[in-house]
Design a protein around this motif. Structure first.
Motif, mmCIF file in Angstrom:
data_model
loop_
_atom_site.group_PDB
_atom_site.id
_atom_site.type_symbol
_atom_site.label_atom_id
_atom_site.label_comp_id
_atom_site.label_asym_id
_atom_site.label_seq_id
_atom_site.Cartn_x
_atom_site.Cartn_y
_atom_site.Cartn_z
ATOM 1 N N ASN A 1 0.615 -1.324 0.256
ATOM 2 C CA ASN A 1 0.175 0.372 0.248
ATOM 3 C C ASN A 1 0.586 1.328 -0.473
ATOM 4 O O ASN A 1 0.840 2.208 -0.137
ATOM 5 N N ALA A 2 1.800 1.571 0.490
ATOM 6 C CA ALA A 2 3.182 2.508 0.636
ATOM 7 C C ALA A 2 3.520 2.721 -0.576
ATOM 8 O O ALA A 2 3.600 3.752 -1.045
ATOM 9 N N MET A 3 4.523 1.647 -1.561
ATOM 10 C CA MET A 3 4.393 2.047 -2.770
ATOM 11 C C MET A 3 3.109 2.680 -3.472
ATOM 12 O O MET A 3 3.204 2.826 -4.470
ATOM 13 N N LEU A 4 2.431 1.655 -3.308
ATOM 14 C CA LEU A 4 0.474 2.241 -4.295
ATOM 15 C C LEU A 4 1.104 3.780 -4.605
ATOM 16 O O LEU A 4 0.435 4.483 -5.129
ATOM 17 N N ASP A 5 0.788 4.031 -2.487
ATOM 18 C CA ASP A 5 0.829 5.491 -2.543
ATOM 19 C C ASP A 5 1.699 6.743 -2.842
ATOM 20 O O ASP A 5 1.269 7.834 -3.005
ATOM 21 N N MET A 6 2.858 5.583 -3.149
ATOM 22 C CA MET A 6 4.458 6.830 -3.170
ATOM 23 C C MET A 6 3.499 6.682 -4.854
ATOM 24 O O MET A 6 4.098 8.261 -5.685
ATOM 25 N N TYR A 7 3.686 5.955 -6.044
ATOM 26 C CA TYR A 7 2.898 5.841 -7.398
ATOM 27 C C TYR A 7 2.386 6.929 -7.527
ATOM 28 O O TYR A 7 2.256 7.412 -8.570
ATOM 29 N N THR A 8 0.907 7.036 -6.289
ATOM 30 C CA THR A 8 -0.667 7.758 -7.135
ATOM 31 C C THR A 8 0.043 8.895 -6.764
ATOM 32 O O THR A 8 -0.315 10.209 -7.634
ATOM 33 N N LYS A 9 0.549 9.696 -5.595
ATOM 34 C CA LYS A 9 1.249 11.015 -5.656
ATOM 35 C C LYS A 9 2.090 11.586 -6.039
ATOM 36 O O LYS A 9 2.216 12.416 -6.394
ATOM 37 N N CYS A 10 2.894 10.813 -6.712
ATOM 38 C CA CYS A 10 3.750 10.956 -7.980
ATOM 39 C C CYS A 10 4.003 11.302 -8.679
ATOM 40 O O CYS A 10 3.600 11.536 -9.909
ATOM 41 N N GLY A 11 2.326 11.095 -9.559
ATOM 42 C CA GLY A 11 1.844 10.760 -10.093
ATOM 43 C C GLY A 11 1.434 9.905 -11.414
ATOM 44 O O GLY A 11 1.575 9.946 -12.447
#
Length: 735
Positions: free
Chosen positions: A268-278
């Protein structure tokens, strides 16, 4: 009542003064039964038998029962507390256990109170197990002063170097926002374990210190401490805060190379990073690969689509979620609202209420109220306010601020004040919102008085507060007061003026006609003037018809923002106001050649919970025929009352008087007024929200319509409110 699968043996009676010291007694069968308990009824039976036999009055035996009542999965804190209170002389283990369970409960303050009671009433002094629990309790209530006192006690007890206590202190200081103290404790740990590093890295990342967090991660590796999955969650959080996609990708590959266990939290942390970084492409690839998904996974994906404007896909994610909780709905509602799609946000809010899958919470209501404020939808906002009351939802500062903002922006300053005075707790944001509301309604003196009262309550103003106070001075023409507040910001309040404050000062001076002083003020600015600063000067030049300075301001504004069509419109208005129609023609030609278009005027009016939108020259409304018929009637009545159209507010060069007058009549706010006269109840004000500045002709028309039709009209444009009642206008403005 349930019974034990194995009957309890007959227990010998013990004297109340007896202390069990030998290993045989420590292995008493009752202790085995305590370990085998699967529910509270079984534990209650053992408790009763221990009381009958006297075994309960042995501190060691009582501590065994108490620990089970406090820590087993079926434990009840209330029952555990009753057991503890029955123990004549609790041992240190029992005290520590009680502090521990309270620290992790909804009542962490009780953990601190139990600690104080232990220190004063028992023969025991806190040990290395006591301090981590009570420090956690202090962190839960965000009490820095209590945490500092506990830190001092730990040092006094020669336990300051204990790694477990130090880790607890790091968490405490980070929870209270004291990064310096947290880092100081961290550096003083002799042998840092992985928890020490994780606490510091995660704490720094969560508080926006992404660079420092990543630096610590590198130092951790250099010192030979092996990072784990918790470490990587903190590092990924730092990448997300930095919006550094390449670094985030490197971290993901590092996790794979090092063979770090990837659980659901790390995924989930990886997913959050990808979405926040666009990078929705990376996010979607990871999402599809994840064998296990929880509500956080789905909500993160939904939020990513919403923030990047892919609303249809975000809605599809919401519709296909195995279980929808309120966080998922909030992500989409706030995504709509924060990207200017307020109608869609409210539509989704209504859908949520109708299907009743999840119950709106404070975040939902704040987003919905913000959407109402943007649209001027006071009727819907009032329904939300009523829902808050019906559900018994306590007004926290976030909700209070949102309600004040909604009522203020919908033109009902009285209700905004009612909300303000109805609450006991007001933080700086509540005060600032109320000051802003008074400012936008032209009540500058009242806003300044409220600012003074705010300081009397010992609430320290922030940067936003001063922006609102300066806006109040601007709209009310309070030049002297505005200068005083601006000059006091840094020396008195310790707030360095930002570009928004400089823009407000230029607006204050410009509106008052002090254009040369405004230019001098800009030239002496210690920071580079932004587009908002030059825009404020250009707007002032329009008010006062100063062509030379308007051209100067427009030139600087376009250097900073070449595609700012508003700059051309404002300059064109200055040319039109001074009769320089060749300048109007030149600008119009330039805009046509470069493909720039004037932002289209749009006015909104809410009737019976439905928001009606009108564009300039609009004929798409289903009631267009009736609206234009009413508009013709209005024009006839206006002319019979002596109205003469003010044609200086036309952007385009139109030579025929009749065509000029027709173009003026097509302004969106006039269409909204015509609609409001027909469909808003006579007892209610006609409330209109416009996306652009109301032109002088529309201002005059609204004032005259108010008198001729005996209607109250409240018109909000991009800058402020205009209140018309019986032909009087309560707003101060400069036309």
């Amino acid at each position: 009542m349930e019974t034990l699968s194995t009957p309890l043996p007959s227990l010998p009676r013990y004297s109340t003064s007896l202390t069990v010291n030998n290993d045989h007694d420590h292995d008493h069968p009752v202790f085995l039964h305590i370990k085998q308990c699967t529910n509270s009824s079984q534990l209650g039976q053992i408790h009763a038998q221990m009381l009958r036999t006297g075994l309960f009055f042995d501190p060691y035996s009582a501590s065994k029962l108490f620990a089970a009542s406090a820590l087993l999965p079926f434990s009840s804190l209330d029952y555990a507390r009753k057991v503890f209170d029955q123990i004549p002389k609790p041992n240190l283990h029992s005290w520590n256990t009680l502090i521990r369970v309270y620290a992790s409960s909804p009542e962490p303050l009780q953990g601190i109170l139990i600690f104080l009671r232990m220190v004063h009433e028992s023969p025991y002094y806190p040990n290395k197990f006591t301090f981590p629990f009570v420090i956690k309790a202090a962190a839960e209530i965000f009490s820095l002063c209590v945490g500092q006192a506990l830190h001092g006690l730990a040092i006094k007890a020669s336990l300051g170097a204990d790694v477990f206590i130090s880790n607890s202190l790091i968490h405490l200081y980070l929870s209270c926002g004291d990064l310096d103290s947290a880092y100081r404790v961290f550096t003083m740990i002799g042998e840092k374990d992985v928890v020490s590093w994780n606490s510091m890295i995660t704490g720094l990342a969560q508080r926006g210190c992404a660079e420092k967090a990543f630096q610590l991660f590198q130092e951790m590796e250099e010192e030979g401490v092996k990072p784990n999955d918790v470490t990587m969650v903190g590092v990924l959080s730092a990448c997300a805060k930095k919006l550094d996609l390449e670094l985030g990708r490197w971290v993901c590959s590092y996790i794979e190379r090092k063979g770090i266990r990837v659980d659901l939290t790390l995924s989930n942390a990886m997913l959050d990073m990808y979405t926040k970084c666009g990078s929705l492409e990376d996010a979607k690839r990871l999402f599809d690969m994840m064998e296990e998904k929880d509500i956080v996974t789905w909500t993160t994906m939904l939020d990513g689509y919403a923030k990047l404007g892919e609303y249809e896909t975000a809605k599809q994610v919401l519709d296909t979620m195995p279980r929808q909780d309120i966080a998922a709905w909030n992500a989409l509602i706030s995504g709509y609202e924060q990207n200017g799609k307020s109608k869609e946000a409210l539509s989704l809010y209504h859908e949520l209420q109708q299907i009743q899958i999840a119950k709106p919470d404070g975040i939902t209501l704040v987003s919905a109220l913000s959407a109402c404020a943007q649209l001027g939808a006071m009727g819907i906002g009032e329904c939300i306010h009523a829902y808050v009351k019906e559900q018994g939802i306590k007004l926290n500062c976030h909700l209070t601020t949102s309600l004040i903002d909604m009522y203020s922006k919908c033109g009902n300053i009285k209700k905004a004040l009612d909300v303000f005075y109805s609450v006991d707790r007001r933080d700086v944001f509540v005060w600032s919102a109320m000051i802003a509301g008074l400012a936008m309604h032209g009540q500058g003196r009242d806003a300044i008085d409220l600012f003074s009262r705010m300081q009397e309550t010992m609430i320290k103003p922030n940067s936003v507060t001063f922006t609102n106070v300066l806006c109040a001075c601007s709209h009310a023409g309070l030049v002297k007061e505005g200068k005083t507040f601006f000059n006091q910001m840094e020396p008195v309040y310790g707030i360095r003026p930002g570009v928004q404050h400089y823009s407000c000062m230029v607006d204050i001076l410009g509106r008052a006609g002090l254009l040369e002083e405004a230019v001098e003020f800009i030239e002496k600015m210690p920071i580079l003037p932004s587009d908002s600063v030059w825009g404020a000067l250009l707007g002032a030049c329009q008010i006062h018809g100063n062509v030379e300075l308007a051209e100067l301001a427009c030139r600087h504004l376009l250097e900073l923002d070449p595609e700012n069509n508003g700059a051309y419109v404002l300059l064109s208005n200055v040319y039109a106001k001074t009769g320089k129609w060749d300048g109007v023609s030149r600008l119009r030609k330039h805009m046509r050649v470069t493909g720039l278009k004037k932002e289209q005027g749009c006015s909104r009016i809410e009737v019976n919970g439905v928001i009606h939108e009108f564009l300039a020259g609009d004929n798409c409304h289903p009631l267009s025929k009736e609206i234009y018929s009413k508009l013709d009637e209005i024009v006839v009545r206006l002319k019979s009352a002596g109205y003469v159209p003010n044609k200086s507010h036309l952007l385009q060069l139109i030579e025929e008087d009749e065509m000029q007058e027709h173009a003026l009549n097509l302004h969106s706010e006039k269409l909204a007024i015509a609609f409001g006269l027909q469909y808003v109840e006579v007892s209610q004000p006609i409330r209109i929200i416009k996306n652009l500045r109301v032109c002088g002709d529309c201002h005059s028309v609204a004032k005259l319509v108010s008198r001729l039709y005996n209607r109250e009209i409240i018109l909000r444009d991009r800058y402020r409110f205009h209140h018309f009642s019986g032909g009087n206008c309560s707003c101060k403005d400069y036309w």
